[in-house]
Write a protein that holds these residues in place. Sequence first.
Motif, PDB file in Angstrom:
ATOM      1  N   GLU A  61       0.861  -1.179   0.000  1.00 56.34           N
ATOM      2  CA  GLU A  61       0.000   0.000   0.000  1.00 56.34           C
ATOM      3  C   GLU A  61       0.894   1.225   0.000  1.00 56.34           C
ATOM      4  OE1 GLU A  61      -1.629   3.461   2.062  1.00 56.34           O
ATOM      5  OE2 GLU A  61      -0.090   2.102   2.830  1.00 56.34           O
ATOM      6  N   ARG A  94       2.935   0.370  11.445  1.00 56.27           N
ATOM      7  CA  ARG A  94       2.896  -1.028  11.030  1.00 56.27           C
ATOM      8  C   ARG A  94       3.841  -1.904  11.839  1.00 56.27           C
ATOM      9  NH1 ARG A  94       5.629  -1.709   5.833  1.00 56.27           N
ATOM     10  NH2 ARG A  94       7.321  -2.722   6.943  1.00 56.27           N
ATOM     11  N   GLU A 137       1.032  -2.419   4.543  1.00 58.57           N
ATOM     12  CA  GLU A 137       0.873  -0.980   4.728  1.00 58.57           C
ATOM     13  C   GLU A 137       2.252  -0.317   4.689  1.00 58.57           C
ATOM     14  OE1 GLU A 137      -1.924   0.768   4.991  1.00 58.57           O
ATOM     15  OE2 GLU A 137      -3.183  -1.012   4.764  1.00 58.57           O
TER      16      GLU A 137
END
Length: 702
Positions: free
Chosen positions: A481, A576, A603
Amino acid sequence: MSTETAPAPVPAATGIIDLPADRFMDREEGWLRFNQRVLELAEDEDIPLLERTRFLAIFSSNLDEFFMVRIAGLKRRVATGLSVALSSGHQPRALLERLSEVTHELMLRHAACFEKSVTPALREAGIRIVRWSELEGDEREYLRGYFGRSVYPLVTPFAVDSAHPFPYVSGRSLNLAVTVRDPRDGRRMFARVKVPSSLPRFFELTSHGGSRFVPVEDIIAAHLPQLFEGMEIVEHHAFRVTRNADLEVDEDETDDLVTSLENELLRRRFGPLVRLEVEQDISAEALAILTEELGAEEEEIYRVPGPLNLAGLAQIADLDRPELHYPPMVPVEPRALTSGDLFAAIREREVLVHHPYESFATTTERFLALAASDPEVVAIKQTLYRTSGDSPIVESLIEAARAGKEVVVLVEIKARFDEQNNIQWARKLEQAGCHVVYGVVGLKTHCKLSMVIRRDDDGTLRRYCHVGTGNYNPSTARIYEDLGLFSAATEVGEDVSGLFNSLTGFSRKKHYRRLLVAPGALRKALLGQIAGEIDNALKGDPAHIRIKVNSLVDQEIVDALYRASQAGVKVDLWVRGSCVLRAGVPGLSENIRVRSVLGRFLEHSRIFVFANGWRPQVWIGSADLMPRNLDRRVEALVRIADGEQCHRLIDLMDRAMSDDTSTWRLQPDGTWDRVTRDEEGRPLTDIQDHLRNSRPGRAVEV
């Protein structure tokens, strides 16, 4: 205009108390707890089976890197006598013992998940991982032929005796420790057999329906009599070594960084041992030989049920069984770019893209492909930190150079574990006529920048820029992401031009209009933004800090966030990985919440949002909140100027922090609680599923 903002002084009458000595958690254990969260995904039976298998592989691969870099660094400190306590209060030796304890626990938990949960579930789905003793007669016969054709020529047994010293065991290689007996005199001897790295981790059999996978070391072990002809095989056990893989190149003392780095890469295979993995049933005699010959200490020995090296489970996780994977996702093309003329769209309005929900291929790859083929484009400047093996990004740069365009590529050849790959790309780019540079001495260039200089219809040269949070890597862009901003704004073009000039020439530029750049200004600017929020809170104005990063370990930033919490600033942190900040501690951080999201996508984006009174400031970029990112790397954040895009990112942050969203939540004692259901037992919102199902734009195949 400068982005350097001096930290505002904190007024004395704020009620802020002294910060306690134990306010930092340990960074290394925090990273292990992140990997524990990866393991919890493998243990989650609500996740598709082959995805659980992949999380087992990721856990194993992550742990390898942890030993190769983090444990290796601590061992180096101990070996050199650096006994200064770390920020968490631990002495290096005590911390190593603590990390060994946690890692032993996690490795056994990982093995149990594989053996007792994932393997039986795979079996029910028709996917069996079978040992040699479980094979049918015709399967063994087939594998004998396979061994003779494809394995035997590659395998070399290494005896250990007075004439044959113990062979060097390279890092991350899988090996067999073999004991044989000479039938003539009964003498027992030891040998090592390396499993060739060119072989697949598991050999697939399809003769009995379904998929049956045999660990490759089992095939070699079954044919040891052929390797030790005339000897009796007494016992054999798999083992594996992890070694220090950190590179040490003094850029001030070398005239040729590329050659020095290549030489250091050769030495990486011969670094000191940091972990010895053995099968649980290894004999005391065989283990004693390995321990002595490899120089392993007791805490470096990890006994786990076989098979070892479960990073190889990625091979099984890639099976074409759609029903056992996450449902397919086709990225969309951002609505702003569907008109067809990419450069015109960027001229009209800055475009914010969110991968992998929005297509990397039809945005970033297309941006550079069009630049390469467009006769009006005269130059391209590009940073490359990591990219894929068959990178269309690199091919576009090569095509542009061959078309006579001026192409400058900054290749970071010190990107850990991608050094060799990046050296190869650099040479290929040079051969095509690109100007390749290797960045700034003493710093890694980690910023994600691309700039295309194009002659527009009115004859003027315009700079089209992309500033991102992730690498120009089409492979990882499907699962990482990340965010990227396309801009033709004059101030962004001037900033990116200035930064490239700093990277390729002699410049100490620090003052930018829309960029925050490390190491010159980023730390100071972030501290200034935090101080500004404290000031606003004390005045009664809106004060709110929202930050999304991969790691939060910088002590100065953490202390500033503690001060903000004590002043009444609401602080929301989406982290994260490793986080050394203690959240929710009364008197210290009761206004701080920390969340972590792990799942289908990694992420990876970095977002910084400051309420700034009534005028929110929103930044995206490449920098995590770590000393290396703020002080020893070239990083860049870009300020988002479009109000709608700011709102989009603020909404994303608020959604992640919502109690209605499934997340891990950091507790005051440093533990992470996974919360996936509400008090009535209903599933909470998965933010990645929400984003996958609510994407505006046109779906595109990639």
